[in-house]
Design a protein around this motif. Sequence first.
Motif, PDB file in Angstrom:
ATOM      1  N   VAL A 274       0.856  -1.187   0.000  1.00 31.41           N
ATOM      2  CA  VAL A 274       0.000   0.000   0.000  1.00 31.41           C
ATOM      3  C   VAL A 274       0.889   1.234   0.000  1.00 31.41           C
ATOM      4  CG1 VAL A 274      -1.699   1.315   1.324  1.00 31.41           C
ATOM      5  CG2 VAL A 274      -1.904  -1.172   1.141  1.00 31.41           C
ATOM      6  N   ARG A 275       0.601   2.152  -0.906  1.00 28.12           N
ATOM      7  CA  ARG A 275       1.384   3.370  -1.050  1.00 28.12           C
ATOM      8  C   ARG A 275       0.510   4.590  -0.758  1.00 28.12           C
ATOM      9  NH1 ARG A 275       3.026  -0.548  -4.433  1.00 28.12           N
ATOM     10  NH2 ARG A 275       5.284  -0.941  -4.548  1.00 28.12           N
ATOM     11  N   PRO A 276       1.108   5.704  -0.370  1.00 33.33           N
ATOM     12  CA  PRO A 276       0.309   6.907  -0.117  1.00 33.33           C
ATOM     13  C   PRO A 276      -0.524   7.276  -1.342  1.00 33.33           C
ATOM     14  CG  PRO A 276       2.570   7.211   0.622  1.00 33.33           C
ATOM     15  CD  PRO A 276       2.550   5.927  -0.157  1.00 33.33           C
ATOM     16  N   PHE A 277      -1.695   7.840  -1.072  1.00 35.29           N
ATOM     17  CA  PHE A 277      -2.603   8.211  -2.168  1.00 35.29           C
ATOM     18  C   PHE A 277      -3.282   9.521  -1.810  1.00 35.29           C
ATOM     19  CE2 PHE A 277      -6.761   8.300  -4.217  1.00 35.29           C
ATOM     20  CZ  PHE A 277      -6.429   8.015  -5.533  1.00 35.29           C
ATOM     21  N   ASP A 278      -3.364  10.411  -2.771  1.00 38.70           N
ATOM     22  CA  ASP A 278      -4.078  11.675  -2.603  1.00 38.70           C
ATOM     23  C   ASP A 278      -4.638  12.052  -3.963  1.00 38.70           C
ATOM     24  OD1 ASP A 278      -5.071  14.151  -2.027  1.00 38.70           O
ATOM     25  OD2 ASP A 278      -3.193  15.022  -1.300  1.00 38.70           O
ATOM     26  N   GLY A 279      -5.918  11.766  -4.164  1.00 39.28           N
ATOM     27  CA  GLY A 279      -6.517  12.029  -5.472  1.00 39.28           C
ATOM     28  C   GLY A 279      -7.928  11.465  -5.535  1.00 39.28           C
ATOM     29  N   GLU A 280      -8.419  11.252  -6.742  1.00 38.02           N
ATOM     30  CA  GLU A 280      -9.762  10.719  -6.944  1.00 38.02           C
ATOM     31  C   GLU A 280      -9.697   9.254  -7.354  1.00 38.02           C
ATOM     32  OE1 GLU A 280     -11.694  13.230  -9.804  1.00 38.02           O
ATOM     33  OE2 GLU A 280     -12.346  14.664  -8.264  1.00 38.02           O
ATOM     34  N   THR A 281     -10.657   8.497  -6.884  1.00 32.80           N
ATOM     35  CA  THR A 281     -10.775   7.108  -7.301  1.00 32.80           C
ATOM     36  C   THR A 281     -12.185   6.850  -7.827  1.00 32.80           C
ATOM     37  OG1 THR A 281     -10.632   4.779  -6.648  1.00 32.80           O
ATOM     38  CG2 THR A 281     -11.368   6.337  -4.952  1.00 32.80           C
ATOM     39  N   SER A 282     -12.270   6.085  -8.879  1.00 32.80           N
ATOM     40  CA  SER A 282     -13.564   5.627  -9.395  1.00 32.80           C
ATOM     41  C   SER A 282     -13.526   4.105  -9.542  1.00 32.80           C
ATOM     42  CB  SER A 282     -13.882   6.295 -10.741  1.00 32.80           C
ATOM     43  OG  SER A 282     -12.816   6.106 -11.661  1.00 32.80           O
ATOM     44  N   LEU A 283     -12.756   3.456  -8.671  1.00 27.29           N
ATOM     45  CA  LEU A 283     -12.591   2.004  -8.731  1.00 27.29           C
ATOM     46  C   LEU A 283     -13.938   1.301  -8.566  1.00 27.29           C
ATOM     47  CD1 LEU A 283     -10.629  -0.427  -8.810  1.00 27.29           C
ATOM     48  CD2 LEU A 283     -10.471  -0.235  -6.303  1.00 27.29           C
ATOM     49  N   PHE A 284     -14.245   0.414  -9.487  1.00 21.75           N
ATOM     50  CA  PHE A 284     -15.481  -0.370  -9.492  1.00 21.75           C
ATOM     51  C   PHE A 284     -15.066  -1.818  -9.238  1.00 21.75           C
ATOM     52  CE2 PHE A 284     -19.510  -1.334 -12.276  1.00 21.75           C
ATOM     53  CZ  PHE A 284     -20.136  -1.863 -11.168  1.00 21.75           C
ATOM     54  N   ILE A 285     -15.354  -2.317  -8.044  1.00 19.97           N
ATOM     55  CA  ILE A 285     -14.923  -3.660  -7.652  1.00 19.97           C
ATOM     56  C   ILE A 285     -16.027  -4.660  -7.946  1.00 19.97           C
ATOM     57  CG2 ILE A 285     -14.228  -5.121  -5.726  1.00 19.97           C
ATOM     58  CD1 ILE A 285     -12.877  -2.720  -4.482  1.00 19.97           C
ATOM     59  N   LEU A 286     -15.697  -5.638  -8.773  1.00 13.81           N
ATOM     60  CA  LEU A 286     -16.645  -6.659  -9.220  1.00 13.81           C
ATOM     61  C   LEU A 286     -16.071  -8.047  -8.963  1.00 13.81           C
ATOM     62  CD1 LEU A 286     -17.589  -5.053 -12.655  1.00 13.81           C
ATOM     63  CD2 LEU A 286     -19.121  -5.307 -10.686  1.00 13.81           C
ATOM     64  N   PRO A 287     -16.926  -9.075  -8.941  1.00 15.55           N
ATOM     65  CA  PRO A 287     -16.405 -10.437  -8.826  1.00 15.55           C
ATOM     66  C   PRO A 287     -15.311 -10.687  -9.859  1.00 15.55           C
ATOM     67  CG  PRO A 287     -18.776 -10.472  -8.550  1.00 15.55           C
ATOM     68  CD  PRO A 287     -18.408  -9.053  -8.924  1.00 15.55           C
ATOM     69  N   GLY A 288     -14.235 -11.298  -9.392  1.00 15.11           N
ATOM     70  CA  GLY A 288     -13.052 -11.481 -10.223  1.00 15.11           C
ATOM     71  C   GLY A 288     -11.913 -10.563  -9.825  1.00 15.11           C
ATOM     72  N   HIS A 289     -12.231  -9.515  -9.047  1.00 16.03           N
ATOM     73  CA  HIS A 289     -11.186  -8.606  -8.568  1.00 16.03           C
ATOM     74  C   HIS A 289     -10.251  -9.358  -7.619  1.00 16.03           C
ATOM     75  CE1 HIS A 289      -9.475  -4.730  -7.181  1.00 16.03           C
ATOM     76  NE2 HIS A 289      -9.446  -5.303  -5.989  1.00 16.03           N
ATOM     77  N   ARG A 290      -8.950  -9.158  -7.759  1.00 17.21           N
ATOM     78  CA  ARG A 290      -7.972  -9.768  -6.859  1.00 17.21           C
ATOM     79  C   ARG A 290      -7.646  -8.765  -5.759  1.00 17.21           C
ATOM     80  NH1 ARG A 290      -2.450 -10.104  -6.153  1.00 17.21           N
ATOM     81  NH2 ARG A 290      -2.009  -8.753  -7.938  1.00 17.21           N
ATOM     82  N   PHE A 291      -8.097  -9.055  -4.546  1.00 22.19           N
ATOM     83  CA  PHE A 291      -7.889  -8.135  -3.437  1.00 22.19           C
ATOM     84  C   PHE A 291      -6.450  -8.216  -2.952  1.00 22.19           C
ATOM     85  CE2 PHE A 291     -12.431  -8.576  -3.592  1.00 22.19           C
ATOM     86  CZ  PHE A 291     -12.877  -7.298  -3.294  1.00 22.19           C
ATOM     87  N   ARG A 292      -5.883  -7.033  -2.699  1.00 26.55           N
ATOM     88  CA  ARG A 292      -4.471  -6.950  -2.356  1.00 26.55           C
ATOM     89  C   ARG A 292      -4.216  -6.435  -0.958  1.00 26.55           C
ATOM     90  NH1 ARG A 292      -3.855  -3.390  -7.766  1.00 26.55           N
ATOM     91  NH2 ARG A 292      -4.173  -5.032  -9.312  1.00 26.55           N
ATOM     92  N   ALA A 293      -5.167  -5.721  -0.380  1.00 30.08           N
ATOM     93  CA  ALA A 293      -4.838  -4.949   0.820  1.00 30.08           C
ATOM     94  C   ALA A 293      -5.658  -5.297   2.053  1.00 30.08           C
ATOM     95  CB  ALA A 293      -4.993  -3.452   0.525  1.00 30.08           C
ATOM     96  N   ALA A 294      -6.802  -5.939   1.922  1.00 30.85           N
ATOM     97  CA  ALA A 294      -7.678  -6.170   3.072  1.00 30.85           C
ATOM     98  C   ALA A 294      -7.937  -7.664   3.248  1.00 30.85           C
ATOM     99  CB  ALA A 294      -9.000  -5.425   2.910  1.00 30.85           C
ATOM    100  N   ASP A 295      -7.999  -8.073   4.508  1.00 25.49           N
ATOM    101  CA  ASP A 295      -8.257  -9.479   4.835  1.00 25.49           C
ATOM    102  C   ASP A 295      -9.673  -9.710   5.333  1.00 25.49           C
ATOM    103  OD1 ASP A 295      -5.380 -10.425   4.549  1.00 25.49           O
ATOM    104  OD2 ASP A 295      -5.163  -8.819   6.029  1.00 25.49           O
ATOM    105  N   LEU A 296     -10.245  -8.705   6.005  1.00 22.55           N
ATOM    106  CA  LEU A 296     -11.601  -8.773   6.518  1.00 22.55           C
ATOM    107  C   LEU A 296     -12.316  -7.473   6.175  1.00 22.55           C
ATOM    108  CD1 LEU A 296     -10.844 -10.178  10.106  1.00 22.55           C
ATOM    109  CD2 LEU A 296     -11.991 -11.448   8.285  1.00 22.55           C
ATOM    110  N   LEU A 297     -13.634  -7.547   6.081  1.00 20.58           N
ATOM    111  CA  LEU A 297     -14.446  -6.375   5.764  1.00 20.58           C
ATOM    112  C   LEU A 297     -15.639  -6.328   6.704  1.00 20.58           C
ATOM    113  CD1 LEU A 297     -15.410  -3.977   3.974  1.00 20.58           C
ATOM    114  CD2 LEU A 297     -16.467  -5.683   2.464  1.00 20.58           C
ATOM    115  N   LEU A 298     -15.771  -5.211   7.434  1.00 22.74           N
ATOM    116  CA  LEU A 298     -16.970  -4.949   8.222  1.00 22.74           C
ATOM    117  C   LEU A 298     -17.823  -3.985   7.420  1.00 22.74           C
ATOM    118  CD1 LEU A 298     -18.373  -5.273  11.091  1.00 22.74           C
ATOM    119  CD2 LEU A 298     -17.412  -3.011  11.574  1.00 22.74           C
ATOM    120  N   THR A 299     -19.067  -4.367   7.153  1.00 24.47           N
ATOM    121  CA  THR A 299     -19.923  -3.538   6.304  1.00 24.47           C
ATOM    122  C   THR A 299     -21.382  -3.748   6.653  1.00 24.47           C
ATOM    123  OG1 THR A 299     -20.440  -2.996   3.979  1.00 24.47           O
ATOM    124  CG2 THR A 299     -20.014  -5.314   4.485  1.00 24.47           C
ATOM    125  N   ASN A 300     -22.206  -2.786   6.278  1.00 24.81           N
ATOM    126  CA  ASN A 300     -23.649  -2.923   6.458  1.00 24.81           C
ATOM    127  C   ASN A 300     -24.240  -3.768   5.336  1.00 24.81           C
ATOM    128  OD1 ASN A 300     -23.133  -1.111   8.533  1.00 24.81           O
ATOM    129  ND2 ASN A 300     -24.989   0.075   8.166  1.00 24.81           N
TER     130      ASN A 300
END
Length: 351
Positions: A274-300
Amino acid sequence: MTLLASDFDFVLPPERIAHEPARPRESARLLDLSQPGQIHDRRVDALPGLLRAGDLLVVNDTRVIPAQLEACRGEARIGITLDRPLPDGAWHVLARNARRLREGDVLRFDGTDVSAIVAAREEGGGAVLRFSAEGSAFDRFLRRAGRLALPPYIERPAGPTERDRQDYQTMFAQADGAVAAPTAGLHFTPALLEEARARGIGHLTVTLHVGAGTFLPMRTDTVGGHRMHPERGLLSSAAADAINRTRAGGGRIVAVGTTSLRLLETAAGEDGIVRPFDGETSLFILPGHRFRAADLLLTNFHLPRSTLFMLVCAFAGTERMKRAYAHAVETGYRFYSFGDACLLGRDGAAA
């Protein structure tokens, strides 16, 4: 295979939509899917016991602003929802009755001396406005003229209440700029965070300003034709270093909310660093995405056919999430912004 929005549909009875949060916040229910092949009904206050010493919670510290405005252009009334600030100080907005707007139009706001010039107009209701007030003067203007842009599925016939202003803000909120709350963070209280700390679980904040596009439905059944609205994000070098140290030391990264997850995935390289980031993202995550940074997700729990339900399907597996949501509906979990939560382990990953 072409993905369709209808592939991510499910039946949600209206009575499952939460119009008020659980009180206290950590008393909300928690559907635990952190272990492969297992599902457990818990409460959010059980979260620290489900994590391990050395794990790291990554939370979004964006602060919801009163982003709903009503403008006048002559006799015409135009609803404006602030979307995101632009680098040059202008604002991208979504406008009702946008067809009435033209570049160069001057908009005025009742009861204030603030005006805005239409700098650009887009198809689909988008526009760029340049306000006459900036900085602290703009903040005062918003507090006076703006209203909370509550999601449309939360029933408030008379508009948002003062209680909503408190309920729709996380304990981490610091950086002004969000139109909508990063709702997974709504479940946290100082007591819950202190219990996690006492168990050796750390936390840090990143910023992703949730934009007005989060309320917009997909306009086509073909998922590949959808474009995400850009959102402004900031992940500091100190946060990046802490995340990389945690993973190198065997700890797990727990993304608190889909906003934190999207920013983490935006900032992570192919190598998983993970590298520093300062900008805009429009990342659209769909099935097939290879996750690189997170192991667990807490979400509603998210809307049928929504990009966020697609994201959790990508993270934890589509069939697994469909079964989990069916269980949640059947057993009375509360959905959406003020609703309950789920803790997800990554599809195929060992816990």
